[in-house]
Design an enzyme around this catalytic site. Structure first.
Site, PDB file in Angstrom:
ATOM      1  N   ASP A  41      -0.658  60.324 -29.396  1.00 51.14           N
ATOM      2  CA  ASP A  41      -1.505  60.234 -30.585  1.00 51.14           C
ATOM      3  C   ASP A  41      -2.417  59.007 -30.492  1.00 51.14           C
ATOM      4  O   ASP A  41      -3.644  59.101 -30.692  1.00 51.14           O
ATOM      5  CB  ASP A  41      -0.557  60.130 -31.793  1.00 51.14           C
ATOM      6  CG  ASP A  41      -1.218  60.433 -33.116  1.00 51.14           C
ATOM      7  OD1 ASP A  41      -2.345  60.959 -33.120  1.00 51.14           O
ATOM      8  OD2 ASP A  41      -0.594  60.145 -34.157  1.00 51.14           O
ATOM      9  N   TYR A 129       9.908  60.555 -31.070  1.00 51.27           N
ATOM     10  CA  TYR A 129      10.763  61.455 -31.859  1.00 51.27           C
ATOM     11  C   TYR A 129      12.096  61.792 -31.193  1.00 51.27           C
ATOM     12  O   TYR A 129      12.929  62.484 -31.788  1.00 51.27           O
ATOM     13  CB  TYR A 129      10.002  62.724 -32.253  1.00 51.27           C
ATOM     14  CG  TYR A 129       9.046  62.521 -33.423  1.00 51.27           C
ATOM     15  CD1 TYR A 129       8.916  61.270 -34.037  1.00 51.27           C
ATOM     16  CD2 TYR A 129       8.282  63.575 -33.930  1.00 51.27           C
ATOM     17  CE1 TYR A 129       8.045  61.085 -35.112  1.00 51.27           C
ATOM     18  CE2 TYR A 129       7.427  63.394 -35.011  1.00 51.27           C
ATOM     19  CZ  TYR A 129       7.302  62.154 -35.597  1.00 51.27           C
ATOM     20  OH  TYR A 129       6.454  61.968 -36.668  1.00 51.27           O
TER      21      TYR A 129
HETATM   22  N1  AR6 Z   1      -0.617  62.031 -21.911  1.00 49.69           N
HETATM   23  C1  AR6 Z   1       0.429  62.883 -21.866  1.00 49.69           C
HETATM   24  N2  AR6 Z   1       1.667  62.563 -22.316  1.00 49.69           N
HETATM   25  C2  AR6 Z   1       1.840  61.327 -22.831  1.00 49.69           C
HETATM   26  C3  AR6 Z   1       0.784  60.376 -22.924  1.00 49.69           C
HETATM   27  C4  AR6 Z   1      -0.500  60.779 -22.439  1.00 49.69           C
HETATM   28  N3  AR6 Z   1      -1.550  59.956 -22.486  1.00 49.69           N
HETATM   29  N4  AR6 Z   1       1.300  59.247 -23.490  1.00 49.69           N
HETATM   30  C5  AR6 Z   1       2.609  59.476 -23.736  1.00 49.69           C
HETATM   31  N5  AR6 Z   1       2.951  60.729 -23.323  1.00 49.69           N
HETATM   32  P1  AR6 Z   1       5.029  60.670 -28.283  1.00 49.69           P
HETATM   33  P2  AR6 Z   1       6.486  62.374 -30.230  1.00 49.69           P
HETATM   34  C6  AR6 Z   1       4.250  61.438 -23.423  1.00 49.69           C
HETATM   35  O1  AR6 Z   1       5.815  59.482 -28.683  1.00 49.69           O
HETATM   36  O2  AR6 Z   1       7.782  62.081 -29.561  1.00 49.69           O
HETATM   37  C7  AR6 Z   1       3.387  58.923 -32.557  1.00 49.69           C
HETATM   38  O3  AR6 Z   1       3.470  57.653 -33.105  1.00 49.69           O
HETATM   39  C8  AR6 Z   1       5.486  60.621 -23.613  1.00 49.69           C
HETATM   40  O4  AR6 Z   1       5.998  60.211 -22.347  1.00 49.69           O
HETATM   41  O5  AR6 Z   1       3.581  60.538 -28.059  1.00 49.69           O
HETATM   42  O6  AR6 Z   1       6.170  63.789 -30.600  1.00 49.69           O
HETATM   43  C9  AR6 Z   1       2.862  59.949 -33.555  1.00 49.69           C
HETATM   44  O7  AR6 Z   1       1.939  59.387 -34.456  1.00 49.69           O
HETATM   45  C10 AR6 Z   1       6.424  61.621 -24.299  1.00 49.69           C
HETATM   46  O8  AR6 Z   1       7.149  62.339 -23.310  1.00 49.69           O
HETATM   47  O9  AR6 Z   1       5.199  61.870 -29.397  1.00 49.69           O
HETATM   48  C11 AR6 Z   1       4.108  60.418 -34.245  1.00 49.69           C
HETATM   49  O10 AR6 Z   1       4.416  59.579 -35.342  1.00 49.69           O
HETATM   50  C12 AR6 Z   1       5.496  62.605 -24.994  1.00 49.69           C
HETATM   51  O11 AR6 Z   1       4.192  62.249 -24.578  1.00 49.69           O
HETATM   52  C13 AR6 Z   1       5.174  60.306 -33.190  1.00 49.69           C
HETATM   53  O12 AR6 Z   1       4.701  59.355 -32.244  1.00 49.69           O
HETATM   54  C14 AR6 Z   1       5.573  62.592 -26.507  1.00 49.69           C
HETATM   55  O13 AR6 Z   1       5.737  61.255 -26.973  1.00 49.69           O
HETATM   56  C15 AR6 Z   1       5.384  61.615 -32.459  1.00 49.69           C
HETATM   57  O14 AR6 Z   1       6.430  61.464 -31.539  1.00 49.69           O
END
Ligand code: AR6
Length: 181
Positions: A41, A129
């Site tokens: 995000d 999450y």
């Molecule tokens: N490209 C692809 N994957 C990524 C990237 C990127 N640039 N950066 C991180 N990941 P998360 P959630 C991966 O925390 O768990 C936020 O604060 C990372 O390694 O982004 O759904 C939002 O505002 C992980 O495996 O999302 C929400 O409040 C995956 O993306 C909350 O976090 C998801 O991690 C959502 O949490």
């Protein structure tokens, strides 16, 4: 990179950064309040610029867990960002699996409504999450495969894993699921 064909569409698994993908729509791992946070995000809003948040504020107040809303993609290469809200993982007994599946499905439905041919997903819920990666990968891949079997579109669905360990898990799980296709 791993790629399989299903019902004239492709499912790809790759390691990388979702903000760099040359696809028509990228999926954001958003929260219910649609307030930019960290992880994917944060990266999407940083690189996409303020237009994405402005459009979110104009169109939506919130997005329930399991659902997804659409904005333009600002300065990113994609045309659209589909903001999907996955569940916060607690103990796996609070409907997390169903909600995670619904978040993928909702994003795919938005993509079909938009008429986009290609969409890229991060591993929803597996960062802040806390969703365990093995279970999350099974749900993600099964949901995408079911959707493609049923609808035959979008033409390309790409899972983009940021971490090598996550990439390896997704590849292993897809190898297993492939034998049951
Ligand atoms: N490209 C692809 N994957 C990524 C990237 C990127 N640039 N950066 C991180 N990941 P998360 P959630 C991966 O925390 O768990 C936020 O604060 C990372 O390694 O982004 O759904 C939002 O505002 C992980 O495996 O999302 C929400 O409040 C995956 O993306 C909350 O976090 C998801 O991690 C959502 O949490």
């Amino acid at each position: 990179m791993m790629r399989i064909e299903i019902n004239n569409s492709f499912l790809e698994i790759t390691q990388g950064d979702i903000t760099e993908q040359e696809v028509e729509a990228i999926v954001n791992a958003a929260n219910e309040r649609l307030i930019p946070g960290g992880g994917v995000d944060g990266a999407i809003h940083r690189k996409g610029g303020p237009a994405i948040l402005e459009e979110l504020r104009e169109k939506y107040t919130h997005c329930p867990t399991g659902e997804a809303v659409v904005t333009g993609a600002g300065n990113l290469k994609a045309k659209y960002v589909i903001h999907a809200v996955g569940p916060i993982y607690k103990d796996g007994k609070r409907g997390e699996a169903e909600l995670l599946s619904r978040a993928y499905r909702s994003a795919l439905e938005r993509a079909v409504e938009l008429g986009v041919k290609s969409i890229a997903f991060p591993a929803l819920s597996t960062g802040a999450y806390g969703y365990p990666i093995k279970e999350a990968s099974e749900i993600a891949l099964k949901t995408i495969l079911d959707f493609l079997k049923e609808k035959g579109k979008p033409e390309l669905v790409r899972m983009v894993l940021f971490l090598e360990e996550h990439y390896n898990t997704f590849v292993k799980v897809l190898e297993e699921l492939k034998s049951n296709l």
